[in-house]
Design a protein around this motif. Sequence first.
Motif, PDB file in Angstrom:
ATOM      1  N   PRO A 194      38.361  43.593  46.933  1.00 31.89           N
ATOM      2  CA  PRO A 194      37.688  44.758  46.350  1.00 31.89           C
ATOM      3  C   PRO A 194      37.248  44.483  44.914  1.00 31.89           C
ATOM      4  CG  PRO A 194      39.733  45.411  47.427  1.00 31.89           C
ATOM      5  CD  PRO A 194      39.732  43.913  47.364  1.00 31.89           C
ATOM      6  N   PHE A 195      36.073  44.982  44.577  1.00 32.80           N
ATOM      7  CA  PHE A 195      35.568  44.881  43.209  1.00 32.80           C
ATOM      8  C   PHE A 195      35.231  46.280  42.716  1.00 32.80           C
ATOM      9  CE2 PHE A 195      31.797  44.756  40.408  1.00 32.80           C
ATOM     10  CZ  PHE A 195      32.366  44.109  39.324  1.00 32.80           C
ATOM     11  N   ILE A 196      35.725  46.622  41.524  1.00 28.67           N
ATOM     12  CA  ILE A 196      35.429  47.915  40.925  1.00 28.67           C
ATOM     13  C   ILE A 196      34.862  47.690  39.532  1.00 28.67           C
ATOM     14  CG2 ILE A 196      37.159  49.143  42.273  1.00 28.67           C
ATOM     15  CD1 ILE A 196      39.002  49.108  39.833  1.00 28.67           C
ATOM     16  N   ALA A 197      34.058  48.656  39.046  1.00 33.10           N
ATOM     17  CA  ALA A 197      33.368  48.441  37.782  1.00 33.10           C
ATOM     18  C   ALA A 197      33.080  49.758  37.086  1.00 33.10           C
ATOM     19  CB  ALA A 197      32.063  47.687  38.036  1.00 33.10           C
ATOM     20  N   SER A 198      32.727  49.640  35.817  1.00 33.79           N
ATOM     21  CA  SER A 198      32.354  50.807  35.028  1.00 33.79           C
ATOM     22  C   SER A 198      31.070  51.427  35.563  1.00 33.79           C
ATOM     23  CB  SER A 198      32.130  50.411  33.567  1.00 33.79           C
ATOM     24  OG  SER A 198      33.292  49.891  32.987  1.00 33.79           O
ATOM     25  N   ASN A 199      31.014  52.734  35.535  1.00 34.29           N
ATOM     26  CA  ASN A 199      29.822  53.459  35.958  1.00 34.29           C
ATOM     27  C   ASN A 199      28.840  53.515  34.784  1.00 34.29           C
ATOM     28  OD1 ASN A 199      28.011  55.027  37.357  1.00 34.29           O
ATOM     29  ND2 ASN A 199      29.183  56.924  37.147  1.00 34.29           N
ATOM     30  N   VAL A 200      28.223  52.346  34.501  1.00 35.66           N
ATOM     31  CA  VAL A 200      27.286  52.233  33.392  1.00 35.66           C
ATOM     32  C   VAL A 200      26.004  51.582  33.892  1.00 35.66           C
ATOM     33  CG1 VAL A 200      29.100  52.080  31.642  1.00 35.66           C
ATOM     34  CG2 VAL A 200      28.197  49.974  32.664  1.00 35.66           C
TER      35      VAL A 200
END
Length: 366
Positions: A288-294
Amino acid sequence: MKVLQIIDSLPATSGGARFVVNLVKKLAERNIDCQLLLIDGAKSHFLDELNLANIKIISLDDGVKNRYRFKYIRKIAYFMTDFDLVHVHVFPSSYMVAAATLLKKDVTVVFTEHNSYNRRATNWVFKLIEKFVYSRFNKIICLSDQVLKFVTQNLSIPLENLCIIENAIDTHAVINAVPYSKKELGYENSDWLLLMSARFTLQKNHKVLIEAMCLLPEDVKLLLAGDGILKEELEMQVYKLGLTDRIQFLGSRKDVFRLMKSVDINVLSSNFEGLSLAALEAMTVGKPFIASNVEGLDFVVQDPRLLFENNPKSIAMLVSDLINNEQLRKTAVEICAERSKKYDIDVMVDKYIEVYEEVLKKNDGK
């Protein structure tokens, strides 16, 4: 065709550096005479990689602290005349090359804009300088639609001088990486490992990720791969929060793909991005990869279930959801894999060659 790629340096965890290294190697495979000029040729695993591929490297200095010296402009101007086309990447190389074109005219230059935001373009004084710098390039290549919009809105660049070529990854190199066991990394199999591989700069947001660790269980551990000007400040933050036993600074690593495959969740906490190479690579490793909502990362990830706001609570909630929900983890892997398939490096290189040929033909016709 002789092409000179220019970037200021090749730091070990820089997405821009990885992009340039991948591009240079692929162009060489297409029998294009491609060389690389570095303002700072300090040693890194990227240099070793290029040497193995027999890429010629021109290094103006080694371990330089000030990259804004006039002598570099004169040296760049000297080397540029030996090539049909110059391809420059990132600041401050963009400024150096723009200035060099005043010394050596009739040089064909293209520039890849990697980021969807830069503070210089929003400052009324520096905006004038940015407009001048961009005016010295025959073509400006943007890594995404968001990057192009930022450039047009803030710098008023004519659309005919712009194009979009999306970033891409060498999936073969990522897929063939062999993961470590958690024991090899010094952890228990029961630990949940997070990894963020990124330079310690103001563009990234390690600080909020570190703060989020205070809200997560003791068996959640964070690995930080990279180096940069904010490293000591972040190490002090970890110490003050009492997280030294749960957050490990790995330094610059040449085995990032192996690390990405070894952890449970890959993370990129950032304030802005273009089309992040690190994000695309992390989405390819089967985790899984998660990231900033930017800006930039929202385009790469697209699925809101894998995006967090840049505050500790939002990050901790998403990490907890993934830890406690096996189906969500599987879904995240599927989403990431499907998105990463769209970014093949050979397709990207074809597009760059087309731009090179188009710009050279246009200049020959003048």
